[in-house]
Scaffold this active site. Structure first.
Site, PDB file in Angstrom:
ATOM      1  N   ASP A  51      30.379   7.970 -39.241  1.00 21.79           N
ATOM      2  CA  ASP A  51      31.774   7.830 -38.907  1.00 21.79           C
ATOM      3  C   ASP A  51      32.098   8.002 -37.373  1.00 21.79           C
ATOM      4  O   ASP A  51      31.122   8.342 -36.598  1.00 21.79           O
ATOM      5  CB  ASP A  51      32.745   8.789 -39.626  1.00 21.79           C
ATOM      6  CG  ASP A  51      32.894   8.234 -41.111  1.00 21.79           C
ATOM      7  OD1 ASP A  51      32.661   7.181 -41.526  1.00 21.79           O
ATOM      8  OD2 ASP A  51      33.025   9.237 -42.007  1.00 21.79           O
ATOM      9  N   TYR A 109      21.738  16.476 -42.950  1.00 25.28           N
ATOM     10  CA  TYR A 109      23.006  16.642 -41.810  1.00 25.28           C
ATOM     11  C   TYR A 109      22.901  17.940 -41.353  1.00 25.28           C
ATOM     12  O   TYR A 109      22.702  19.096 -41.948  1.00 25.28           O
ATOM     13  CB  TYR A 109      24.292  16.211 -42.274  1.00 25.28           C
ATOM     14  CG  TYR A 109      24.690  14.816 -42.561  1.00 25.28           C
ATOM     15  CD1 TYR A 109      25.163  14.012 -41.618  1.00 25.28           C
ATOM     16  CD2 TYR A 109      24.130  14.356 -43.776  1.00 25.28           C
ATOM     17  CE1 TYR A 109      25.378  12.736 -41.600  1.00 25.28           C
ATOM     18  CE2 TYR A 109      24.506  12.624 -43.973  1.00 25.28           C
ATOM     19  CZ  TYR A 109      24.811  12.156 -42.923  1.00 25.28           C
ATOM     20  OH  TYR A 109      25.132  10.800 -42.750  1.00 25.28           O
TER      21      TYR A 109
END
Length: 271
Positions: A51, A109
């Site tokens: 994003d 992540y």
């Protein structure tokens, strides 16, 4: 010919990975640079569409081309054409059936929190700032509820388009390094905003606003409305992607923590 590549980027100045009309995106910059080297249009497919504001230590992508170039030529030529906040780290010719997203066994992540009274003047968009002291032990207790295969409805964005909310978290580690609190998570796949929502919940636990058991309660509720605050994108990094050995792509050392039976995400596995 199918080419795989690793990409590093600072997501601060981008509207995200995916091409968007009239907006600056990583995909658009990478495709423009590769097309220049290929002297033909190039379209890339990535492992995970990050994003706006989210960074990558190593995003993986692939593209098909009929242009014959050496791996070195792809690497140096594309980097010459890329802006300073995007770099291609490596280029490999790979198997025709390799797919950056569908072939992945796991994605990793990293979420970095600057935990001190003052914001950073040097790297304000590379950390998420939290002035309240965070108790890492409490965060670890809460994180333990999320490891394994679960319905992550409480931790996915309401606009998430994934068919299934089920994901398998292989590990979720939280540690402190001086003024930084670092969360590392690997899973077979992630629902939209899953890592940022987990980070927001664990920060609330670490700050003493909630008990660690609250994390397990949220998981059982399967209701995003009960799920707390979504943490900012600033501290989020796509750290790496793990693929089967047949493709010959190097793995980050963090994937040594994966279970032996880790396999790629199959939406039809969950019901």
């Amino acid at each position: 010919m199918r080419i795989a590549l690793g990409i590093e980027y600072d997501g601060s100045g981008f509207a995200g990975w995916q091409w968007q009309n009239g907006k600056r995106t990583i995909q658009a910059e990478v495709e423009r640079a590769l097309s220049r080297v290929a002297d033909a249009p190039v379209r890339v497919t990535c492992a995970g569409r990050t994003d706006a504001g989210v960074h990558a230590i190593e995003q993986v992508a692939h593209f098909d081309t009929e242009s014959r170039r050496s791996e070195r030529s792809w690497l140096l030529g594309a980097n010459t054409a890329l802006p300073e906040d995007v770099r291609i780290l490596w280029v490999r010719e790979t198997e025709p059936h390799f797919h950056a997203r569908l072939s992945a066994i796991a994605r990793y992540y990293r979420y970095e929190i600057l935990n001190r009274p003052m914001r950073s003047a040097l790297r304000p968009r590379q950390f998420t700032w939290c002035h309240a002291p965070l108790d890492v032990e409490r965060m670890r207790e809460g994180a333990a509820y999320l490891v394994g295969e679960h319905d992550f409805s409480s931790f996915r964005a309401q606009q998430c388009q994934s068919r299934s909310p089920f994901r398998r978290v292989h590990f979720l580690h939280v540690r402190r390094e001086g003024e930084r609190v670092i969360m590392e998570i690997a899973a077979n796949a992630f629902v939209h905003h899953m890592v940022r929502n987990i980070a927001g919940v664990l920060m609330a636990v670490g700050a003493g606003k909630r008990d660690p058991a609250w994390v397990g309660e949220l998981l059982a509720m399967r209701d995003r409305a009960k799920g707390g605050v979504t943490a900012p994108p600033d501290g989020l990094y796509l750290g790496g992607v793990c693929y089967p050995e047949e493709f010959g792509l190097a793995r980050d050392a963090v994937f040594e923590h994966l279970p032996a039976d880790a396999r790629r995400y199959q939406p039809d596995d969950e019901s």
